[in-house]
Design a protein around this motif. Structure first.
Motif, mmCIF file in Angstrom:
data_model
loop_
_atom_site.group_PDB
_atom_site.id
_atom_site.type_symbol
_atom_site.label_atom_id
_atom_site.label_comp_id
_atom_site.label_asym_id
_atom_site.label_seq_id
_atom_site.Cartn_x
_atom_site.Cartn_y
_atom_site.Cartn_z
ATOM 1 N N GLU A 1 -15.822 11.209 -3.359
ATOM 2 C CA GLU A 1 -15.367 11.224 -1.878
ATOM 3 C C GLU A 1 -14.352 9.793 -1.821
ATOM 4 O OE1 GLU A 1 -18.026 11.331 1.434
ATOM 5 O OE2 GLU A 1 -19.380 12.327 0.099
ATOM 6 N N ARG A 2 -14.907 8.919 -2.193
ATOM 7 C CA ARG A 2 -14.020 7.515 -2.364
ATOM 8 C C ARG A 2 -12.898 7.847 -3.322
ATOM 9 N NH1 ARG A 2 -14.510 1.924 -1.562
ATOM 10 N NH2 ARG A 2 -12.475 1.151 -2.000
ATOM 11 N N LEU A 3 -12.968 8.433 -4.606
ATOM 12 C CA LEU A 3 -11.910 8.319 -5.620
ATOM 13 C C LEU A 3 -10.760 9.473 -5.026
ATOM 14 C CD1 LEU A 3 -14.072 8.413 -8.683
ATOM 15 C CD2 LEU A 3 -12.604 6.428 -7.663
ATOM 16 N N LEU A 4 -11.306 10.262 -4.285
ATOM 17 C CA LEU A 4 -10.191 11.421 -3.978
ATOM 18 C C LEU A 4 -9.437 10.931 -2.835
ATOM 19 C CD1 LEU A 4 -12.124 14.776 -4.089
ATOM 20 C CD2 LEU A 4 -10.297 14.361 -5.060
ATOM 21 N N LEU A 5 -10.059 10.167 -1.680
ATOM 22 C CA LEU A 5 -9.465 9.474 -0.916
ATOM 23 C C LEU A 5 -8.487 8.395 -1.345
ATOM 24 C CD1 LEU A 5 -9.211 9.294 2.095
ATOM 25 C CD2 LEU A 5 -11.173 7.528 2.336
ATOM 26 N N ASP A 6 -8.797 7.857 -2.456
ATOM 27 C CA ASP A 6 -7.887 6.560 -2.794
ATOM 28 C C ASP A 6 -6.889 7.279 -3.606
ATOM 29 O OD1 ASP A 6 -9.770 4.670 -1.812
ATOM 30 O OD2 ASP A 6 -10.268 3.982 -3.791
ATOM 31 N N LEU A 7 -7.166 8.452 -4.126
ATOM 32 C CA LEU A 7 -6.028 8.983 -4.956
ATOM 33 C C LEU A 7 -5.116 9.639 -3.917
ATOM 34 C CD1 LEU A 7 -4.559 10.601 -7.258
ATOM 35 C CD2 LEU A 7 -6.006 12.480 -7.075
ATOM 36 N N ILE A 8 -5.333 10.302 -2.593
ATOM 37 C CA ILE A 8 -4.364 10.688 -1.819
ATOM 38 C C ILE A 8 -3.828 9.688 -1.146
ATOM 39 C CG2 ILE A 8 -4.422 11.673 0.573
ATOM 40 C CD1 ILE A 8 -7.019 13.413 -0.409
ATOM 41 N N ASP A 9 -4.491 8.288 -0.793
ATOM 42 C CA ASP A 9 -3.914 7.241 0.076
ATOM 43 C C ASP A 9 -2.986 6.469 -1.113
ATOM 44 O OD1 ASP A 9 -4.817 7.923 2.117
ATOM 45 O OD2 ASP A 9 -6.634 6.338 2.253
ATOM 46 N N GLY A 10 -3.119 6.571 -2.551
ATOM 47 C CA GLY A 10 -2.429 5.664 -3.494
ATOM 48 C C GLY A 10 -2.716 4.570 -3.737
ATOM 49 N N MET B 1 1.142 -1.322 0.085
ATOM 50 C CA MET B 1 -0.011 0.135 0.177
ATOM 51 C C MET B 1 0.911 1.336 -0.019
ATOM 52 S SD MET B 1 -3.205 0.832 0.084
ATOM 53 C CE MET B 1 -4.191 2.224 0.623
ATOM 54 N N ALA B 2 0.710 2.181 -0.949
ATOM 55 C CA ALA B 2 1.375 3.253 -0.890
ATOM 56 C C ALA B 2 1.076 4.363 0.312
ATOM 57 C CB ALA B 2 1.196 4.118 -2.343
ATOM 58 N N SER B 3 2.087 5.117 0.685
ATOM 59 C CA SER B 3 1.821 6.209 1.606
ATOM 60 C C SER B 3 0.854 6.984 1.298
ATOM 61 C CB SER B 3 2.906 6.625 2.094
ATOM 62 O OG SER B 3 3.933 7.030 1.166
ATOM 63 N N SER B 4 0.241 7.656 2.093
ATOM 64 C CA SER B 4 -0.674 8.933 1.766
ATOM 65 C C SER B 4 -0.074 10.282 1.623
ATOM 66 C CB SER B 4 -1.558 9.219 2.983
ATOM 67 O OG SER B 4 -2.614 8.108 3.291
ATOM 68 N N SER B 5 -0.360 11.095 0.667
ATOM 69 C CA SER B 5 0.263 12.121 0.378
ATOM 70 C C SER B 5 -0.100 13.387 1.454
ATOM 71 C CB SER B 5 -0.248 12.883 -1.004
ATOM 72 O OG SER B 5 0.019 11.919 -2.166
ATOM 73 N N SER B 6 0.833 14.417 1.564
ATOM 74 C CA SER B 6 0.613 15.388 2.519
ATOM 75 C C SER B 6 0.013 16.417 2.023
ATOM 76 C CB SER B 6 1.880 15.625 3.329
ATOM 77 O OG SER B 6 2.807 15.973 2.560
ATOM 78 N N THR B 7 -0.010 16.586 0.655
ATOM 79 C CA THR B 7 -0.478 17.513 -0.100
ATOM 80 C C THR B 7 -1.388 17.083 -1.511
ATOM 81 O OG1 THR B 7 1.653 18.888 0.426
ATOM 82 C CG2 THR B 7 0.405 19.938 -1.290
ATOM 83 N N LEU B 8 -2.268 17.987 -1.564
ATOM 84 C CA LEU B 8 -3.186 17.720 -2.531
ATOM 85 C C LEU B 8 -3.524 19.121 -3.466
ATOM 86 C CD1 LEU B 8 -5.486 16.190 -4.127
ATOM 87 C CD2 LEU B 8 -7.146 16.793 -2.547
ATOM 88 N N LEU B 9 -3.185 18.850 -4.844
ATOM 89 C CA LEU B 9 -3.451 19.814 -5.663
ATOM 90 C C LEU B 9 -4.353 19.896 -6.732
ATOM 91 C CD1 LEU B 9 -2.130 22.556 -7.202
ATOM 92 C CD2 LEU B 9 -0.681 21.084 -8.323
ATOM 93 N N LEU B 10 -5.474 20.704 -6.789
ATOM 94 C CA LEU B 10 -6.654 20.722 -7.624
ATOM 95 C C LEU B 10 -6.302 21.355 -8.676
ATOM 96 C CD1 LEU B 10 -9.589 20.994 -4.900
ATOM 97 C CD2 LEU B 10 -8.436 18.798 -5.866
ATOM 98 N N PHE B 11 -6.330 21.038 -10.086
ATOM 99 C CA PHE B 11 -6.476 21.879 -11.258
ATOM 100 C C PHE B 11 -7.811 22.222 -11.568
ATOM 101 C CE2 PHE B 11 -2.057 20.867 -11.582
ATOM 102 C CZ PHE B 11 -1.444 21.822 -12.556
ATOM 103 N N GLY B 12 -8.084 23.395 -12.025
ATOM 104 C CA GLY B 12 -9.515 23.621 -12.372
ATOM 105 C C GLY B 12 -10.404 23.863 -11.151
ATOM 106 N N ALA B 13 -9.636 24.565 -10.140
ATOM 107 C CA ALA B 13 -10.003 24.428 -8.873
ATOM 108 C C ALA B 13 -11.332 25.498 -8.606
ATOM 109 C CB ALA B 13 -9.316 24.894 -7.656
#
Length: 481
Positions: free
Chosen positions: A414-423, A1-13
């Protein structure tokens, strides 16, 4: 399992997707303590805004799109404290150094959500690389459209692959974040009674319907260039088909699940001209209100389809001879996304001589607007049976809303953003899946071109052109309506 990111960047914010889906989803994750207290969330877009001005835009979006029971001023204030903003013109490379400076230390990992026009993918990737924002601890989520055919999709995928390894690329199909879609795998692979019947011996046919009552909704330019086939079939509907038809994966992990899905997509038979219907909505009435034809909504004549019906086949051992009927359209009778599994009848009706009539079992998996799984079974009517046996079809219902009434109902992002952050890439689409989908869809568009197949008009508020009915009825099948 990849480590969670500490920073999230949203394009088109500052765009519609961010306001309606991304910011409310991130707030919900924050409210429930599912993202780290120190997660930094940066937004970027062309608009010249300060951090404070962006937080005010985010506050207004939450006020408009959050359900009333989720609005908590203290928690909203706490969430807004996570947000920062940096203006950026992604078409030029100059601004990316300023973006990197604003982000600061990303040694704890960076997750990027990239929602942009297709022509901006390449300059955006180059900009991220030049600013040192594409390193090994950076992963990127890609929102559609990822091209408009196989060739343009490959250009985008090549551009992204020049900076990011495949295991750091998260292609988003928001249907895969829906609870009911994920429950499709649980239904198949966690219950002993379905899998033995889930093949050509047990199933007569499958129907997948994604219908909308709305028209263009402000997407005039994008939709007229895209059409129903590329907007809905190429991604959402083919992903549903793959989940229905795939072999049992060895494990519930990203490699096993996606390996099985791509096998299905590669087994799709080319669709013949007599197995497809194009349509475009004419004027009519939806929910009792008069609506205009597509050309009137658009403001000019168009040959873009707003409806597609297809008869698909998966040419492998499990599904040989089982048709998969797909249909999607705008301005239809009702909003509905569902999968219907029609089982074959029992081999012998023991009640026939006593007047008992049988219907084959049917499994209905509704994705929206309601979420339920309904199995239609035969049962005997109460009575003394002196005049014969009376049998009736009755539903066995599993309402996910009721069965899990105490659980928080979550939107897909919600699920997809969390999975992206968690890898965790399990619910994201791999490159070979995307290319297999485009190959099949491009072949359909080639048939349209070679046969001058123009869209057939259908009245708004209907279930599409009459030829869509004929598509199934010549096989003795009726659409589930």
């Amino acid at each position: 399992m990849a480590s969670s990111s500490s920073t999230l960047l949203l394009f088109g914010a500052t765009g519609d997707l961010a306001k309606r889906m991304l910011l409310p989803s991130l707030y919900a994750l924050h409210e429930d303590g599912l993202i780290a207290e120190d997660l930094r969330i940066f937004g970027t877009a062309r608009s010249e805004l300060s951090d404070g001005e962006y937080r005010e835009i985010a506050r207004e979006a939450l006020e408009e799109y959050l359900p009333e029971d989720r609005k908590d001023e203290a928690k909203i204030g706490s969430f807004l404290g996570h947000l920062q903003y940096q203006p950026l013109d992604a078409s030029t490379i100059e601004g990316f150094d300023h973006l990197a400076e604003k982000l600061g230390d990303i040694s704890g990992g960076l997750s990027i959500f990239l929602s942009t026009a297709p022509f901006l993918f390449e300059p955006t990737i180059r900009g991220l690389q030049s600013a040192g924002l594409a390193g090994d601890n950076v992963r990127i989520g890609l929102e559609k459209p990822l091209g408009n055919d196989l060739a343009s999709s490959r250009v985008i995928n090549d551009a992204v692959a020049s900076a990011f390894d495949e295991d750091r690329i998260f292609r988003i199909d928001h249907y895969l974040g829906k609870e009911t879609v994920q429950n499709l795998m649980a239904l198949r692979f966690a219950n002993a009674m379905f899998e033995p019947l889930w093949n050509a011996q047990g199933i007569d046919h499958v129907q997948i319907t994604v219908s909308e009552t709305v028209g263009l909704e402000g997407r005039h330019g994008f939709y007229d260039e895209t059409g129903a086939l590329r907007d809905m079939v190429q991604n959402h509907m083919l992903q549903l088909l793959a989940l229905i038809a795939m072999e049992p994966p060895a494990d519930f992990d990203s490699t096993s699940v996606r390996d099985e899905k791509v096998k299905v997509l590669r087994c799709l038979r080319a669709v013949g001209a007599d197995e497809m219907v194009r349509g475009q909505y004419a004027s009519g009435a939806v929910k009792g209100e008069a609506v205009k034809a597509y050309a009137e909504d658009l403001g000019e004549p168009s040959e873009t389809e707003t409806f597609v019906a297809l008869k698909a086949h998966v040419d492998n051992w499990r599904w040989q001879g089982v048709p998969f009927y797909l249909r999607t359209g705008k301005r239809m009778t009702e909003r509905r996304s569902e999968i219907v599994i029609q089982f074959k009848p029992v081999p012998h009706n023991i009640f026939a001589q006593r007047g008992g009539k049988l219907l084959a079992n049917r499994l209905v998996i509704r994705l929206q607007p309601e979420e339920y799984v309904r199995l239609m079974v035969m049962a005997k009517e109460p009575g003394m049976d002196r005049d014969g046996v009376s049998l009736r079809e009755v539903p066995l219902d599993l309402s996910l809303t009721q069965a899990f009434s105490k659980a928080r109902r979550r939107i897909a992002y919600e699920r997809l953003l969390l999975d992206l952050i968690d890898g965790d890439p399990t619910l994201f689409v791999r490159r070979d899946e995307v290319e297999a989908q485009w190959k099949w869809v491009d072949a359909i568009r080639n048939v349209w071109s070679e046969n001058d197949m123009l869209p057939k008009p259908y009245g708004s508020g209907s279930w599409g052109p009459s030829s869509a009915v004929a598509l199934t009825e010549r096989d003795g099948v009726t659409w589930h309506e």
